[in-house]
Write a protein that holds these residues in place. Structure first.
Motif, PDB file in Angstrom:
ATOM      1  N   MET A   1       0.836  -1.190   0.000  1.00 48.40           N
ATOM      2  CA  MET A   1       0.000   0.000   0.000  1.00 48.40           C
ATOM      3  C   MET A   1       0.871   1.240   0.000  1.00 48.40           C
ATOM      4  N   ILE A   2       0.250   2.347  -0.343  1.00 50.29           N
ATOM      5  CA  ILE A   2       0.981   3.615  -0.383  1.00 50.29           C
ATOM      6  C   ILE A   2       0.153   4.684   0.338  1.00 50.29           C
ATOM      7  N   THR A   3       0.842   5.554   1.058  1.00 51.83           N
ATOM      8  CA  THR A   3       0.181   6.642   1.783  1.00 51.83           C
ATOM      9  C   THR A   3       0.238   7.922   0.955  1.00 51.83           C
ATOM     10  N   LYS A   4      -0.523   8.921   1.400  1.00 47.60           N
ATOM     11  CA  LYS A   4      -0.478  10.225   0.731  1.00 47.60           C
ATOM     12  C   LYS A   4       0.924  10.821   0.806  1.00 47.60           C
ATOM     13  N   ASP A   5       1.563  10.679   1.946  1.00 44.31           N
ATOM     14  CA  ASP A   5       2.911  11.225   2.115  1.00 44.31           C
ATOM     15  C   ASP A   5       3.893  10.566   1.147  1.00 44.31           C
ATOM     16  N   GLU A   6       3.809   9.245   1.042  1.00 42.55           N
ATOM     17  CA  GLU A   6       4.708   8.535   0.123  1.00 42.55           C
ATOM     18  C   GLU A   6       4.447   8.945  -1.328  1.00 42.55           C
ATOM     19  N   LEU A   7       3.178   9.019  -1.705  1.00 43.56           N
ATOM     20  CA  LEU A   7       2.838   9.429  -3.067  1.00 43.56           C
ATOM     21  C   LEU A   7       3.285  10.859  -3.326  1.00 43.56           C
ATOM     22  N   SER A   8       3.155  11.708  -2.324  1.00 47.87           N
ATOM     23  CA  SER A   8       3.582  13.099  -2.457  1.00 47.87           C
ATOM     24  C   SER A   8       5.084  13.182  -2.737  1.00 47.87           C
ATOM     25  N   LYS A  41      -9.670   9.476  -6.282  1.00 48.45           N
ATOM     26  CA  LYS A  41     -10.072   8.459  -7.247  1.00 48.45           C
ATOM     27  C   LYS A  41      -9.714   7.036  -6.824  1.00 48.45           C
ATOM     28  N   LEU A  42      -8.604   6.866  -6.122  1.00 47.47           N
ATOM     29  CA  LEU A  42      -8.110   5.527  -5.838  1.00 47.47           C
ATOM     30  C   LEU A  42      -8.353   5.020  -4.422  1.00 47.47           C
ATOM     31  N   ASP A  43      -8.416   5.898  -3.447  1.00 51.92           N
ATOM     32  CA  ASP A  43      -8.602   5.473  -2.057  1.00 51.92           C
ATOM     33  C   ASP A  43     -10.095   5.232  -1.821  1.00 51.92           C
ATOM     34  N   LEU A  44     -10.557   4.074  -2.252  1.00 49.27           N
ATOM     35  CA  LEU A  44     -11.990   3.783  -2.291  1.00 49.27           C
ATOM     36  C   LEU A  44     -12.654   3.804  -0.921  1.00 49.27           C
ATOM     37  N   ASN A  45     -11.959   3.366   0.112  1.00 46.66           N
ATOM     38  CA  ASN A  45     -12.566   3.359   1.448  1.00 46.66           C
ATOM     39  C   ASN A  45     -12.144   4.563   2.296  1.00 46.66           C
ATOM     40  N   LYS A  46     -11.425   5.493   1.692  1.00 44.57           N
ATOM     41  CA  LYS A  46     -11.046   6.770   2.324  1.00 44.57           C
ATOM     42  C   LYS A  46     -10.300   6.588   3.649  1.00 44.57           C
ATOM     43  N   ASP A  47      -9.382   5.594   3.686  1.00 41.36           N
ATOM     44  CA  ASP A  47      -8.618   5.360   4.917  1.00 41.36           C
ATOM     45  C   ASP A  47      -7.218   5.963   4.884  1.00 41.36           C
ATOM     46  N   VAL A  50      -3.715   3.638  -0.329  1.00 37.69           N
ATOM     47  CA  VAL A  50      -4.154   2.994  -1.563  1.00 37.69           C
ATOM     48  C   VAL A  50      -3.445   1.642  -1.620  1.00 37.69           C
ATOM     49  N   THR A  51      -4.246   0.590  -1.622  1.00 31.78           N
ATOM     50  CA  THR A  51      -3.696  -0.762  -1.713  1.00 31.78           C
ATOM     51  C   THR A  51      -3.591  -1.152  -3.186  1.00 31.78           C
ATOM     52  N   VAL A  52      -2.870  -2.231  -3.436  1.00 28.03           N
ATOM     53  CA  VAL A  52      -2.761  -2.742  -4.804  1.00 28.03           C
ATOM     54  C   VAL A  52      -4.155  -3.093  -5.326  1.00 28.03           C
ATOM     55  N   ASP A  53      -4.978  -3.718  -4.475  1.00 25.07           N
ATOM     56  CA  ASP A  53      -6.331  -4.087  -4.901  1.00 25.07           C
ATOM     57  C   ASP A  53      -7.169  -2.860  -5.249  1.00 25.07           C
ATOM     58  N   GLN A  54      -7.072  -1.795  -4.446  1.00 24.36           N
ATOM     59  CA  GLN A  54      -7.816  -0.570  -4.747  1.00 24.36           C
ATOM     60  C   GLN A  54      -7.342   0.033  -6.067  1.00 24.36           C
ATOM     61  N   PHE A  55      -6.041   0.034  -6.278  1.00 28.13           N
ATOM     62  CA  PHE A  55      -5.491   0.573  -7.515  1.00 28.13           C
ATOM     63  C   PHE A  55      -6.019  -0.217  -8.711  1.00 28.13           C
ATOM     64  N   LEU A  56      -5.930  -1.541  -8.625  1.00 22.81           N
ATOM     65  CA  LEU A  56      -6.393  -2.377  -9.729  1.00 22.81           C
ATOM     66  C   LEU A  56      -7.894  -2.238  -9.949  1.00 22.81           C
ATOM     67  N   SER A  58      -9.815   0.333  -9.270  1.00 26.86           N
ATOM     68  CA  SER A  58     -10.074   1.638  -9.876  1.00 26.86           C
ATOM     69  C   SER A  58      -9.715   1.636 -11.353  1.00 26.86           C
ATOM     70  N   CYS A  59      -8.577   1.067 -11.689  1.00 28.85           N
ATOM     71  CA  CYS A  59      -8.150   1.030 -13.090  1.00 28.85           C
ATOM     72  C   CYS A  59      -9.082   0.173 -13.930  1.00 28.85           C
ATOM     73  N   LEU A  60      -9.529  -0.956 -13.396  1.00 28.53           N
ATOM     74  CA  LEU A  60     -10.430  -1.826 -14.143  1.00 28.53           C
ATOM     75  C   LEU A  60     -11.795  -1.172 -14.347  1.00 28.53           C
TER      76      LEU A  60
END
Length: 82
Positions: A1-8, A41-47, A50-56, A58-60
């Motif tokens: 998973m990735i956090t907002k800080d890591e993505l930033s 768009k990607l953090d579906l459960n707003k926690d 973003v997990t790999v499953d959420q990313f996939l 969303s993309c699908l």
């Protein structure tokens, strides 16, 4: 998973690598806004993760209708031709 800080940090590093020649010019709040849009768009459960499953998932979902323009533009930076 990735956090907002890591993505930033990742997005900031990408913008730094792209340099000053990017059109349109990157402003100070651009990377923060980019992270917020991606997480909306990607953090579906707003926690805050973003997990790999959420990313996939969303993309699908968007690819079955029409690939989301924001995500597509975000990933284009990795499209390099050798």
């Amino acid at each position: 998973m990735i956090t907002k800080d890591e993505l930033s940090r990742i997005i900031s590093a990408i913008y730094d690598l792209m340099g000053k020649s990017v059109e349109p010019m990157i402003e100070e709040n651009t990377s923060r806004d980019h992270v917020e849009r991606v997480f909306q768009k990607l953090d579906l459960n707003k926690d805050g993760f973003v997990t790999v499953d959420q990313f996939l998932d969303s993309c699908l979902k968007v690819s079955s209708v029409l690939l989301d323009e924001t995500i597509t533009r975000s990933l284009e930076v990795f499209n390099t031709m050798l």
